[in-house]
Every structure is written in C-alpha cells, then in structure tokens.
Scaffold this active site. Structure first.
Site, PDB file in Angstrom:
ATOM      1  N   GLU A  11      -4.743   2.353  -4.344  1.00 23.17           N
ATOM      2  CA  GLU A  11      -3.288   2.389  -4.208  1.00 23.17           C
ATOM      3  C   GLU A  11      -2.738   1.100  -3.624  1.00 23.17           C
ATOM      4  O   GLU A  11      -1.585   1.048  -3.187  1.00 23.17           O
ATOM      5  CB  GLU A  11      -2.859   3.575  -3.327  1.00 23.17           C
ATOM      6  CG  GLU A  11      -3.246   3.489  -1.868  1.00 23.17           C
ATOM      7  CD  GLU A  11      -4.646   4.017  -1.558  1.00 23.17           C
ATOM      8  OE1 GLU A  11      -4.889   4.361  -0.400  1.00 23.17           O
ATOM      9  OE2 GLU A  11      -5.475   4.086  -2.492  1.00 23.17           O
ATOM     10  N   ASP A  38       0.840  -1.195   0.000  1.00 20.65           N
ATOM     11  CA  ASP A  38       0.000   0.000   0.000  1.00 20.65           C
ATOM     12  C   ASP A  38       0.878   1.249   0.000  1.00 20.65           C
ATOM     13  O   ASP A  38       1.868   1.337   0.733  1.00 20.65           O
ATOM     14  CB  ASP A  38      -0.907   0.008   1.228  1.00 20.65           C
ATOM     15  CG  ASP A  38      -1.921   1.137   1.187  1.00 20.65           C
ATOM     16  OD1 ASP A  38      -2.960   0.976   0.521  1.00 20.65           O
ATOM     17  OD2 ASP A  38      -1.677   2.191   1.812  1.00 20.65           O
ATOM     18  N   ASN A  46      -2.533  12.851  -3.674  1.00 21.52           N
ATOM     19  CA  ASN A  46      -3.580  13.219  -4.628  1.00 21.52           C
ATOM     20  C   ASN A  46      -4.128  14.612  -4.334  1.00 21.52           C
ATOM     21  O   ASN A  46      -4.343  15.423  -5.243  1.00 21.52           O
ATOM     22  CB  ASN A  46      -4.711  12.193  -4.587  1.00 21.52           C
ATOM     23  CG  ASN A  46      -4.569  11.116  -5.646  1.00 21.52           C
ATOM     24  OD1 ASN A  46      -3.900  11.304  -6.647  1.00 21.52           O
ATOM     25  ND2 ASN A  46      -5.185   9.976  -5.411  1.00 21.52           N
ATOM     26  N   ASP A  61      -1.396   9.220 -10.473  1.00 21.13           N
ATOM     27  CA  ASP A  61      -1.266   8.158 -11.474  1.00 21.13           C
ATOM     28  C   ASP A  61       0.205   7.832 -11.741  1.00 21.13           C
ATOM     29  O   ASP A  61       0.573   6.665 -11.911  1.00 21.13           O
ATOM     30  CB  ASP A  61      -1.944   8.570 -12.778  1.00 21.13           C
ATOM     31  CG  ASP A  61      -3.465   8.573 -12.672  1.00 21.13           C
ATOM     32  OD1 ASP A  61      -3.989   8.028 -11.680  1.00 21.13           O
ATOM     33  OD2 ASP A  61      -4.118   9.120 -13.579  1.00 21.13           O
TER      34      ASP A  61
END
Length: 256
Positions: free
Chosen positions: A169, A126, A134, A143
């Site tokens: 993620e 993770d 983000n 991304d």
C-alpha cells in the site's frame, strides 16, 4: 567468451538497427540492405568475369531477385520482435493493478533524474489502516482502494512529477524543482480523505493517506532521500496519520 549479457546486447542492437519503427524506415533501411547486396553481387560478378565464368552474373542477379521477398520477411519479423520486446519491457516496469511504474521503474527513473542534478522532493505515501480495510472488506475492496490512491496521486501531481507504486500500500513520488510551499500544498491534497462507494455499504469507505517527504540533495543516491522520506512517514503515522511530514533533523529528534 560470449556472455549472455553480450548476446542480449547484440540482439537488442540488431532489433534497433533493422526494426521498421518509423515511416521512413520502411524505405531507407530495406534500400540500404538492397544496395549493400547489389554492391556485393557486383563485386563478385566483376571477380568471376575475370575468371571467364560468363553465366555467373545472370545467376547472381536471379539469386538477388529471389532473395528480395525473404529480406522483406526478415524485416517484418525483426519489427514484430522489436515491438514485442518493447511491450514486455514496459510490462516488467509497470504495476498492473494501478498502471503506475513499479518500484524498480520508479527508483530507476527518479535515480536518473537525481543523477542529472534535478533536486526537489521525494515522497513516500502510505494508506492508513490498510490491513484493517483488507481484513474487513476483503482484498477486492483493497484493490479498489489502491486504484483510488493512484488516481488521487495522478490528479494532484504536476506534469513533471513521477509517481509509482513501490510496494503493497506504499506509493512514491519524485517532484523535481519543487519548493517547500508547493510540496505542502500538494501533500495536503494527497492527504485529504478519499471517499470510496461500496455497493454493499450504505456509507462510503473513508480512506486517508500519510505522507513523508524529504528534500533531495544534488547527485546523492535516490535511496538516501527515500530513507529520509520513510523516517518522515513514520513521524506522520506517529503524529496521528492523514498528514504530511517533511523530514528535518528537528522533527526527527522530536519523534525519537
């Protein structure tokens, strides 16, 4: 009653049977079909000769010759449809952003290996503070981070290991016949900082990963091992992130 599943199975069977996927198929399969038709026409011709229809064999031969180009077209269409079907199936099992297997494909492939008795370790990886990345830099940078994680996993995994993106993620890895020493070494490489250069920023973005690992048990469902790996991931997050935690009862008791 013919169900949609039966129709799909029949359709797949026809594609596999008549599609020209190998070099020899371009000779063998059309030849088999032509021979079958010739045998059929010969049987009909013998039958009708006994009835006195002298002109019918010539008509049957003409029909067979006329039929040949349409047979070739049918083979071509089936081959094209088989390739399109394979491409669509591949797309349905692939995460388009990273190029890794998606959750469905990862669980299916790891589950098949586990069902064969291939024990090892399953990992859940993770990205740390991904929501903050983000929110701060935008989804385009997010991304890029996911693509960088996929590259890191591909760089450190062994040839026989399976990696996939299992959601958001989160990534998964199945490492068959892997020892604790190997998983510790590979997990350490996974957790090392990933540096991502951003054109708008002077300093690179530092991305770290937390990894939870669990040893699989022979012939158990892969979901059970994933559940233990998820508990180990929680322990890695609680312990400060950017680290590997291997599931054990004593470790989980300390976290609880």
């Amino acid at each position: 009653m013919v169900t949609p599943m039966m129709k799909h199975t029949i359709f797949q069977g026809l594609l596999r049977t008549f599609a020209l996927n190998k070099r020899r198929d371009y000779v063998v399969k059309p030849l088999i079909v032509i021979v079958l038709f010739l045998v059929l026409y010969a049987m009909i011709a013998v039958l009708v000769l006994h009835q006195g229809w002298q002109d019918l064999p010539a008509s049957l031969l003409t029909a067979a010759l006329v039929q040949l180009p349409f047979t070739a077209i049918a083979f071509g269409m089936l081959t094209y449809m088989d390739r399109i079907h394979a491409q669509l199936a591949d797309l349905a099992m692939t995460d388009m952003l990273t190029g890794l297997p998606n959750r469905r494909a990862f669980v299916a492939q790891a589950g098949r290996a586990q069902a064969k008795g291939e024990t090892g370790f399953v990992l859940i990886i993770d990205a740390d503070h991904f929501k903050r990345i983000n929110d701060t830099y935008g989804h385009a940078v997010g991304d890029r981070c996911l693509q960088a994680i996929a590259k890191r996993l591909n760089d450190v995994r062994r040839a026989e290991d399976l990696v996939g993106r299992i959601g958001g993620e989160e990534f998964g890895a199945f490492m068959p016949y892997c020892t604790l020493e190997e998983i510790t070494r590979i997990g350490g490489k996974m957790c090392s900082t990933i540096m991502i250069n951003l054109p708008e920023e002077r300093d690179p973005l530092r991305l770290t990963l937390s990894v939870g690992a669990a040893e699989t048990k022979p012939h158990e469902m892969i979901e059970a091992a994933l559940s233990r790996a998820d508990e180990a991931l929680y322990a890695a997050k609680a312990g400060g992130r950017a680290r590997l935690v291997v599931w054990s009862r004593s470790v989980m008791d300390r976290v609880a």
